[in-house]
Design a protein around this motif. Sequence first.
Motif: not given
Length: 316
Positions: A9-12, A260-266, A279-292
């Motif tokens: 997870f990329l976070k500023t 085996n696999n890896y990835g990046y989410i904003l 490429f669209k990010g979305f802030w989520s306190e939990a990290g995962f969100d289906n809008r990312q």
Amino acid sequence: MGRKSQINFLKTIFPPFTNRNVELLVNKANQHVAQYLRQSKLYMIAARAQASFVNYRVDKKEGKIYLEIQVGSEVVDSGVIHLSKCSEIQDNSEIKLTGGAVLLGGTKKGTHVKVWLTPDSVYWHVARCTPYLEGFTRHDLVCDYDLLYVGIAKQQDSYQRLIKNAHHGRLRVLSEERARKPGAHPSDEIILFLYGIEPFSIQTITAEDDDYGFFQGAEPERVIADAEKAFVSLLNPHYNLTKFQSYPKGEDGLYGTGLNNYGYILNENFRFNTAAAQFKGFWSEAGFDNRQDAIFIEGDKVELYFGDEMNELPIQ
């Protein structure tokens, strides 16, 4: 056989700021901010028509500051700052309002500011539920950027490489980019983003596995190097001269490290646009969100997943 996966997870680590603000951040009075920015190794340079605070009004009786935000020539959003809920400042603190910033709690000259808000940073703070901000809901209209450059600091940190020193990419962007808003200066439209990366690792073990050691996650240096290549190869920012066309293959990234696999989410309310992709990010306190959106790699295969496709990510 067992499998190892890692989502990063990329976070500023600090709100986005314009190139105009670089001078403030290298000032000796702000060395405490500089020390914080030195935690970053990954950065991006983007642009958007100049955003400004307009039609601002201070109501001292209510203890509120009313603001509107203009992008280019269009007013797109509004909000309120509740001074009574801002614990960082004292009663009767200095208030300085300009088109580019709201400065609270400093001196009359604007130094030693306790709260510094810009048209970009208010959305960063709203996402994190800062209590003294109300409104400012249209991040989709304000935090919508043209991605120009992605880089990493291998031997230094993002502050030293991008801000303190004359970074070649930033200088080239400033010299070649044209103003998006008539009459604006590119320095007010070029925005800098300094990131930290938070990994989320998953490991499955089966009876056939010889090694039951606990997966500690990929080395941070490799994650950072791989992240740069992933974003550059898929989004193709204009000012990145090296395109990493052989990605995901590479000696210093995550290819061939046993994942085996890896990835990046904003994990931010930003949207980045290039001629190649969005490429669209979305802030989520939990990290995962289906809008990312997500970049996902498995073997030699690299894919870009959009929003609701996140539920289809083949993480095992």
